[in-house]
Design a protein around this motif. Sequence first.
Motif, PDB file in Angstrom:
ATOM      1  N   PRO A  24       0.821  -1.223   0.000  1.00 40.03           N
ATOM      2  CA  PRO A  24       0.000   0.000   0.000  1.00 40.03           C
ATOM      3  C   PRO A  24       0.851   1.268   0.000  1.00 40.03           C
ATOM      4  O   PRO A  24       0.427   2.287  -0.547  1.00 40.03           O
ATOM      5  CB  PRO A  24      -0.801  -0.104   1.300  1.00 40.03           C
ATOM      6  CG  PRO A  24      -0.566  -1.457   1.846  1.00 40.03           C
ATOM      7  CD  PRO A  24       0.631  -2.035   1.218  1.00 40.03           C
ATOM      8  N   ALA A  25       2.037   1.206   0.596  1.00 39.44           N
ATOM      9  CA  ALA A  25       2.903   2.394   0.605  1.00 39.44           C
ATOM     10  C   ALA A  25       3.310   2.750  -0.824  1.00 39.44           C
ATOM     11  O   ALA A  25       3.408   3.920  -1.185  1.00 39.44           O
ATOM     12  CB  ALA A  25       4.139   2.136   1.467  1.00 39.44           C
ATOM     13  N   LEU A  26       3.535   1.726  -1.650  1.00 37.23           N
ATOM     14  CA  LEU A  26       3.870   1.982  -3.050  1.00 37.23           C
ATOM     15  C   LEU A  26       2.686   2.614  -3.773  1.00 37.23           C
ATOM     16  O   LEU A  26       2.863   3.494  -4.618  1.00 37.23           O
ATOM     17  CB  LEU A  26       4.286   0.682  -3.737  1.00 37.23           C
ATOM     18  CG  LEU A  26       5.673   0.170  -3.322  1.00 37.23           C
ATOM     19  CD1 LEU A  26       5.921  -1.234  -3.864  1.00 37.23           C
ATOM     20  CD2 LEU A  26       6.757   1.123  -3.804  1.00 37.23           C
ATOM     21  N   VAL A  42      11.737 -12.610   7.359  1.00 42.15           N
ATOM     22  CA  VAL A  42      12.751 -11.679   6.857  1.00 42.15           C
ATOM     23  C   VAL A  42      12.118 -10.638   5.929  1.00 42.15           C
ATOM     24  O   VAL A  42      12.346  -9.429   6.063  1.00 42.15           O
ATOM     25  CB  VAL A  42      13.859 -12.450   6.102  1.00 42.15           C
ATOM     26  CG1 VAL A  42      14.766 -11.491   5.348  1.00 42.15           C
ATOM     27  CG2 VAL A  42      14.671 -13.295   7.072  1.00 42.15           C
ATOM     28  N   SER A  43      11.271 -11.122   5.003  1.00 46.50           N
ATOM     29  CA  SER A  43      10.692 -10.199   4.024  1.00 46.50           C
ATOM     30  C   SER A  43       9.684  -9.260   4.678  1.00 46.50           C
ATOM     31  O   SER A  43       9.506  -8.130   4.256  1.00 46.50           O
ATOM     32  CB  SER A  43      10.028 -10.991   2.904  1.00 46.50           C
ATOM     33  OG  SER A  43       8.929 -11.703   3.396  1.00 46.50           O
ATOM     34  N   MET A  44       9.045  -9.740   5.738  1.00 45.73           N
ATOM     35  CA  MET A  44       8.072  -8.893   6.420  1.00 45.73           C
ATOM     36  C   MET A  44       8.801  -7.721   7.074  1.00 45.73           C
ATOM     37  O   MET A  44       8.400  -6.567   6.942  1.00 45.73           O
ATOM     38  CB  MET A  44       7.312  -9.703   7.464  1.00 45.73           C
ATOM     39  CG  MET A  44       5.993  -9.099   7.830  1.00 45.73           C
ATOM     40  SD  MET A  44       4.830 -10.327   8.370  1.00 45.73           S
ATOM     41  CE  MET A  44       5.115 -10.294  10.116  1.00 45.73           C
ATOM     42  N   VAL A  45       9.901  -8.013   7.746  1.00 49.94           N
ATOM     43  CA  VAL A  45      10.687  -6.959   8.384  1.00 49.94           C
ATOM     44  C   VAL A  45      11.243  -6.004   7.323  1.00 49.94           C
ATOM     45  O   VAL A  45      11.168  -4.779   7.439  1.00 49.94           O
ATOM     46  CB  VAL A  45      11.839  -7.581   9.209  1.00 49.94           C
ATOM     47  CG1 VAL A  45      12.752  -6.491   9.749  1.00 49.94           C
ATOM     48  CG2 VAL A  45      11.277  -8.428  10.338  1.00 49.94           C
ATOM     49  N   LEU A  46      11.754  -6.613   6.248  1.00 49.78           N
ATOM     50  CA  LEU A  46      12.346  -5.843   5.154  1.00 49.78           C
ATOM     51  C   LEU A  46      11.338  -4.894   4.514  1.00 49.78           C
ATOM     52  O   LEU A  46      11.586  -3.695   4.345  1.00 49.78           O
ATOM     53  CB  LEU A  46      12.824  -6.844   4.102  1.00 49.78           C
ATOM     54  CG  LEU A  46      14.049  -6.512   3.283  1.00 49.78           C
ATOM     55  CD1 LEU A  46      15.274  -6.491   4.169  1.00 49.78           C
ATOM     56  CD2 LEU A  46      14.221  -7.555   2.193  1.00 49.78           C
ATOM     57  N   GLY A  90      10.232  -2.110   6.819  1.00 52.00           N
ATOM     58  CA  GLY A  90      11.258  -1.064   6.861  1.00 52.00           C
ATOM     59  C   GLY A  90      11.156  -0.151   5.645  1.00 52.00           C
ATOM     60  O   GLY A  90      11.229   1.075   5.758  1.00 52.00           O
ATOM     61  N   LEU A  91      10.959  -0.770   4.480  1.00 53.27           N
ATOM     62  CA  LEU A  91      10.854   0.019   3.253  1.00 53.27           C
ATOM     63  C   LEU A  91       9.629   0.923   3.272  1.00 53.27           C
ATOM     64  O   LEU A  91       9.687   2.071   2.829  1.00 53.27           O
ATOM     65  CB  LEU A  91      10.789  -0.913   2.050  1.00 53.27           C
ATOM     66  CG  LEU A  91      12.143  -1.392   1.557  1.00 53.27           C
ATOM     67  CD1 LEU A  91      11.976  -2.479   0.516  1.00 53.27           C
ATOM     68  CD2 LEU A  91      12.926  -0.217   0.978  1.00 53.27           C
ATOM     69  N   ALA A  92       8.525   0.388   3.801  1.00 53.25           N
ATOM     70  CA  ALA A  92       7.294   1.180   3.877  1.00 53.25           C
ATOM     71  C   ALA A  92       7.517   2.401   4.764  1.00 53.25           C
ATOM     72  O   ALA A  92       7.121   3.522   4.419  1.00 53.25           O
ATOM     73  CB  ALA A  92       6.147   0.321   4.404  1.00 53.25           C
ATOM     74  N   ALA A  93       8.190   2.182   5.894  1.00 55.07           N
ATOM     75  CA  ALA A  93       8.472   3.291   6.814  1.00 55.07           C
ATOM     76  C   ALA A  93       9.379   4.312   6.138  1.00 55.07           C
ATOM     77  O   ALA A  93       9.176   5.528   6.250  1.00 55.07           O
ATOM     78  CB  ALA A  93       9.106   2.753   8.097  1.00 55.07           C
ATOM     79  N   ALA A  94      10.388   3.809   5.421  1.00 57.19           N
ATOM     80  CA  ALA A  94      11.326   4.703   4.742  1.00 57.19           C
ATOM     81  C   ALA A  94      10.599   5.539   3.687  1.00 57.19           C
ATOM     82  O   ALA A  94      10.774   6.760   3.605  1.00 57.19           O
ATOM     83  CB  ALA A  94      12.445   3.888   4.094  1.00 57.19           C
ATOM     84  N   ALA A 105       1.238   8.907   5.627  1.00 56.92           N
ATOM     85  CA  ALA A 105       0.948   7.830   6.581  1.00 56.92           C
ATOM     86  C   ALA A 105      -0.281   7.012   6.197  1.00 56.92           C
ATOM     87  O   ALA A 105      -0.585   6.014   6.838  1.00 56.92           O
ATOM     88  CB  ALA A 105       0.762   8.411   7.982  1.00 56.92           C
ATOM     89  N   SER A 106      -0.991   7.417   5.137  1.00 60.27           N
ATOM     90  CA  SER A 106      -2.267   6.715   4.907  1.00 60.27           C
ATOM     91  C   SER A 106      -2.074   5.271   4.444  1.00 60.27           C
ATOM     92  O   SER A 106      -3.018   4.489   4.427  1.00 60.27           O
ATOM     93  CB  SER A 106      -3.180   7.499   3.956  1.00 60.27           C
ATOM     94  OG  SER A 106      -2.508   7.938   2.832  1.00 60.27           O
ATOM     95  N   HIS A 107      -0.833   4.900   4.097  1.00 62.41           N
ATOM     96  CA  HIS A 107      -0.640   3.497   3.699  1.00 62.41           C
ATOM     97  C   HIS A 107      -0.965   2.533   4.834  1.00 62.41           C
ATOM     98  O   HIS A 107      -1.344   1.381   4.597  1.00 62.41           O
ATOM     99  CB  HIS A 107       0.788   3.272   3.189  1.00 62.41           C
ATOM    100  CG  HIS A 107       1.836   3.309   4.260  1.00 62.41           C
ATOM    101  ND1 HIS A 107       2.377   2.173   4.774  1.00 62.41           N
ATOM    102  CD2 HIS A 107       2.419   4.343   4.910  1.00 62.41           C
ATOM    103  CE1 HIS A 107       3.274   2.505   5.695  1.00 62.41           C
ATOM    104  NE2 HIS A 107       3.311   3.821   5.800  1.00 62.41           N
TER     105      HIS A 107
END
Lengths: 287, 238
Positions: free
Chosen positions: A40-42, A96-100, A103-107, A218-220
């Motif tokens: 959703p962030a994308l 691993v991918s969930m954390v990854l 992190g990308l979504a937050a970034a 933040a709406s993602h």
Amino acid sequence: MAQVLQALVTGLLTGSVYALLGAGFSLIWGVAHVINIVHPALAVGAAYAVYLLAARGVDPLASLAVVVPLFFLLGVGFYEGVIRPAARRGGDLVLVSMVLTFGLAAALENVLAAVWGPGPRVVNVAYTGRAVQLGVLALPITHLAGAGLATVTIAALYLFLHKTFPGKAVRAVWQNPEGAALCAINLRQVTSLTYGLAIASAGVAGVALALIYSFSPASHLMWLVFVFLVVIVGGVGSLVGVVVAGMLVGALTNLSTLVIPFAWAPFFLFASLGVLLLLRPTGLFRR
Amino acid sequence: MLRVEGLYAAYGELEVLHGVSLTVEAGQFVSVIGPNGAGKTTLLRVLSGLHPTTRGAVVFDGEPITGFPPDLICERGFVHVPEGRLLFPGMSVREHLELGAYNRRARTHLREQMEHIFALFPILRQRHAQLAGTLSGGEQQMLAIARALMAKPLLLALDEPSLGLAPRMAAEIFAALRQLNHEGLTILLISQEVTQALLMAHRAYVLETGRVILDGPGPALLHNAQIVASYLGIAATS
Ligand SMILES: Nc1ncnc2c1ncn2[C@@H]1O[C@H](COP(=O)(O)OP(=O)(O)OP(=O)(O)O)[C@@H](O)[C@H]1O
Ligand SMILES: [Mg+2]
């Protein structure tokens, strides 16, 4: 009564965007075994791209010509450059991918906030605020355009998965990767393609979202909640399930706002989800 | 057609194949028998690229294929009908056949190959629109074989195709394999049905705890006292 009907129909229209986001999300889950938190962030990123282009006079629908190929390449690059290396290193790919991807979504959220500020944005086009009158119903043109876009994309995904050779290969890998490999299907190629298509569909969902909603960096998170709802209700095994679930979640959210304040809608949804899972622990569409 | 030389394979630290060698000539029907846990399934999974090998060589159709990925090995014509069938439960019979012919070599002959397969297994024509998950066990096994045949194999390798099937259904599968072999297809069969497997085999190998302990013409092995004692005795009573 007219009010209920109005809420129901606009709910179904916005539900198609949930369905599209859910479809891409479950494709990635089914084929690559990745919980793509950044999905959703994308889409929100794509909404900002639409905002940027609209400010230069480009219609949101025309911006698809940029967003779709760009997001497809982004998806392929993300799989080849990040997910696949992580998978090859071994360990629990799901975790691993969930954390990854979290992190990308937050970034991504922070980058968007740094450039445009944390406040909400709206894309204004010539037809913003205008509606088509259909009996007692007033359907905003932006909603119709967004829902049309989502519907066409879902239909295209469905036709691809069911009517083309590469699409059937994607479903085969989804249902049994080893069986697919024994059919001379190259798992890496198929997964790469799937990632590209899924991220491209997130881009389209972002364009639809920009037409219908206001959005902020933040709406993602809110959208992620909806995506989870949709895939839990629809199951991750079928596109049809996800689409029906998207419509259902959209309609229920909107209907609930008739009786409770909008801010409480997610609570209402999760309460219904809880009841549903108690009655049908495997989701509505699990085979 | 296929030459396996000193093949080793392991699960983690546990080595389960300790230097297996075998040869399959073009047009032959070759059987591999052996008790549970001997490593038969592992052997086929290594040959088709699903499981890595630690040492040894595999030469197929004159070229080394050791360490190749499964899609390439299938494309070369070594096609594996796996234990458990590994079908796609939500896809139709017809879609399985199309996917079987996914490799470039086979895709151009898709229609005629499908007709050929419907002639071999008429029930699949009737069931062509049905989802694999709703087929009976025997039909699923036929579909697994049919899917593999669609790939235009030079060698068809099968892992216990009669496992769990009613005797009549098992007999039908064996009859189909015999017919395919008569038509010139090279076959490598793993089976617990020792009598059947040995009777049909030009050559047979007995695998035990990851080693070939015996080989020879199938019917000759059938008369070998060792085999009769260790397998047929058990098979007859069970
Ligand atoms: N995934 C696995 N992880 C660890 N060990 C395994 C695995 N699969 C098989 N093994 C072990 O490898 C050995 C060979 O197993 P394999 O399945 O190849 O035997 P098999 O001859 O096919 O037996 P069966 O007749 O029961 O099918 C056995 O000791 C088994 O316990
Ligand atoms: Mg086995």
